[in-house]
Design a protein around this motif. Structure first.
Motif, PDB file in Angstrom:
ATOM      1  N   PHE A  28       0.846  -1.198   0.000  1.00 26.45           N
ATOM      2  CA  PHE A  28       0.000   0.000   0.000  1.00 26.45           C
ATOM      3  C   PHE A  28       0.882   1.248   0.000  1.00 26.45           C
ATOM      4  O   PHE A  28       1.928   1.276   0.634  1.00 26.45           O
ATOM      5  CB  PHE A  28      -0.875   0.048   1.259  1.00 26.45           C
ATOM      6  N   ASP A  76      -4.365 -11.303   5.397  1.00 24.29           N
ATOM      7  CA  ASP A  76      -5.202 -10.382   6.158  1.00 24.29           C
ATOM      8  C   ASP A  76      -4.521  -9.865   7.419  1.00 24.29           C
ATOM      9  O   ASP A  76      -5.175  -9.290   8.282  1.00 24.29           O
ATOM     10  CB  ASP A  76      -6.512 -11.070   6.542  1.00 24.29           C
ATOM     11  N   PHE A  92      -8.025  -0.415  14.335  1.00 25.61           N
ATOM     12  CA  PHE A  92      -6.611  -0.406  14.692  1.00 25.61           C
ATOM     13  C   PHE A  92      -6.266   0.898  15.412  1.00 25.61           C
ATOM     14  O   PHE A  92      -6.878   1.939  15.185  1.00 25.61           O
ATOM     15  CB  PHE A  92      -5.732  -0.474  13.427  1.00 25.61           C
ATOM     16  N   TYR A 118      -2.559   2.945  15.785  1.00 27.87           N
ATOM     17  CA  TYR A 118      -1.140   3.017  15.444  1.00 27.87           C
ATOM     18  C   TYR A 118      -0.524   4.194  16.200  1.00 27.87           C
ATOM     19  O   TYR A 118      -1.200   5.194  16.475  1.00 27.87           O
ATOM     20  CB  TYR A 118      -0.948   3.260  13.938  1.00 27.87           C
ATOM     21  N   PHE A 135      -2.900   7.326  16.005  1.00 28.11           N
ATOM     22  CA  PHE A 135      -3.886   7.301  14.932  1.00 28.11           C
ATOM     23  C   PHE A 135      -4.810   6.100  15.094  1.00 28.11           C
ATOM     24  O   PHE A 135      -4.343   4.963  15.234  1.00 28.11           O
ATOM     25  CB  PHE A 135      -3.204   7.226  13.563  1.00 28.11           C
ATOM     26  N   SER A 166      -8.934  -9.048   1.947  1.00 26.42           N
ATOM     27  CA  SER A 166      -7.527  -8.787   1.668  1.00 26.42           C
ATOM     28  C   SER A 166      -7.279  -7.383   1.156  1.00 26.42           C
ATOM     29  O   SER A 166      -6.187  -6.855   1.297  1.00 26.42           O
ATOM     30  CB  SER A 166      -7.012  -9.798   0.644  1.00 26.42           C
ATOM     31  N   GLN A 167      -8.275  -6.723   0.580  1.00 28.49           N
ATOM     32  CA  GLN A 167      -8.053  -5.371   0.071  1.00 28.49           C
ATOM     33  C   GLN A 167      -8.344  -4.375   1.173  1.00 28.49           C
ATOM     34  O   GLN A 167      -9.223  -3.532   1.047  1.00 28.49           O
ATOM     35  CB  GLN A 167      -8.947  -5.123  -1.136  1.00 28.49           C
ATOM     36  N   GLY A 168      -7.584  -4.481   2.242  1.00 27.72           N
ATOM     37  CA  GLY A 168      -7.902  -3.704   3.434  1.00 27.72           C
ATOM     38  C   GLY A 168      -7.181  -2.399   3.538  1.00 27.72           C
ATOM     39  O   GLY A 168      -6.444  -2.202   4.504  1.00 27.72           O
ATOM     40  N   ASN A 169      -7.346  -1.492   2.547  1.00 28.69           N
ATOM     41  CA  ASN A 169      -6.722  -0.193   2.740  1.00 28.69           C
ATOM     42  C   ASN A 169      -7.369   0.486   3.934  1.00 28.69           C
ATOM     43  O   ASN A 169      -8.564   0.359   4.186  1.00 28.69           O
ATOM     44  CB  ASN A 169      -6.825   0.685   1.505  1.00 28.69           C
ATOM     45  N   LEU A 170      -6.564   1.186   4.713  1.00 28.76           N
ATOM     46  CA  LEU A 170      -7.000   1.752   5.975  1.00 28.76           C
ATOM     47  C   LEU A 170      -7.473   3.191   5.808  1.00 28.76           C
ATOM     48  O   LEU A 170      -6.909   3.963   5.037  1.00 28.76           O
ATOM     49  CB  LEU A 170      -5.856   1.704   6.989  1.00 28.76           C
ATOM     50  N   PHE A 209      -7.782   6.462   8.088  1.00 29.77           N
ATOM     51  CA  PHE A 209      -7.217   6.967   9.332  1.00 29.77           C
ATOM     52  C   PHE A 209      -7.969   8.199   9.822  1.00 29.77           C
ATOM     53  O   PHE A 209      -8.489   8.991   9.028  1.00 29.77           O
ATOM     54  CB  PHE A 209      -5.750   7.363   9.135  1.00 29.77           C
ATOM     55  N   GLY A 210      -7.963   8.371  11.148  1.00 37.82           N
ATOM     56  CA  GLY A 210      -8.362   9.641  11.722  1.00 37.82           C
ATOM     57  C   GLY A 210      -7.237  10.655  11.572  1.00 37.82           C
ATOM     58  O   GLY A 210      -6.153  10.336  11.077  1.00 37.82           O
TER      59      GLY A 210
END
Lengths: 112, 114
Positions: free
Chosen positions: A33, A98, B34, B36, B90, B98-102, B104-105
């Motif tokens: 990413f 994942d 999440f 971070y 954050f 699997s396409q887990g783009n995040l 964010f705050g």
């Protein structure tokens, strides 16, 4: 390597120049990413690769931004004809299936 | 669409005091959550994650967070902070799969004072 490696750590370019930012993901991580983090903001998604396939580029702000990962490992984010608003920290992250994403230390890009 | 709101941009606190960093999210589907941490001039380091199961999640460095589905919150807590906890935190939400783009705050800057 043990972690995600990004180079260069700092890049200064004049407006209008092209730049290339490199990301070396963790070995074996199929997902990669790119995020853009403006000053004082959270990271924003740019693009996503699974192996060499670019599956999502919905976050790229304009057609001046281009990313590639030709052999499914190292990735390059290229910005053409840079503008001042491109100044930001560019973060690369990789993950295995994942599992949570592991981030590099980023490239701080300054456009003069 | 998914979004994350971190209600406090800055949180000053004295050393050894407890702290809570607030995070609310919006999503129409089940999500992963999440926290971070980012130290100056560094990338993001995962503190903890909620994927499923127990709503109380324990992470590294003594941090924990509680997932509250009814309030769509995922607040981060630590009972006693150290100077070394000074950093930006954050909260992020990611879609399942699997396409887990995040997403964010905007981050909360925690400043621990002696």
């Amino acid at each position: 390597g043990a972690g995600v490696s990004q180079s260069p750590r700092y890049k200064v370019a004049k407006r209008g120049q092209d730049v290339a930012l490199r990301c070396d993901p963790i070995s074996g991580h199929v997902s990669l990413f790119w995020y853009q983090q403006a000053l004082g903001q959270g990271p924003e998604f740019l693009t996503y690769f699974q192996n060499e396939a670019q599956l999502d580029k919905s976050g790229l702000p304009s057609d001046r931004f281009f990313a590639e990962r030709p052999e499914g490992s190292v990735s390059t984010l290229k910005i053409q004809r840079t503008q001042q608003e491109d100044s930001a920290v560019y973060l690369c992250a990789s993950s295995f299936r994942d599992q949570p994403q592991h981030f590099g230390d980023g490239t701080r890009l300054s456009i003069l | 669409a998914q979004s994350v709101t971190q209600l406090d941009s800055q949180v000053p606190v004295f050393e050894e005091a407890p702290v809570e960093l607030r995070c609310n999210y919006s999503s129409s589907v089940s999500v992963y959550l999440f926290w971070y941490v980012q130290y100056p001039n560094q990338g993001l380091q995962l503190l903890l994650k909620y994927l499923s199961g127990s709503t109380l999640v324990k992470g590294i460095n003594g941090f924990e967070a509680e997932f509250n589905k009814s309030q769509t919150s995922f607040h981060l807590r630590k009972p006693s902070v150290h100077i070394s906890d000074t950093a930006e935190y954050f909260c992020a939400v990611g879609g399942r799969g699997s396409q887990g783009n995040l997403i964010f705050g905007k981050g909360t800057k925690l400043s621990v004072k002696p």
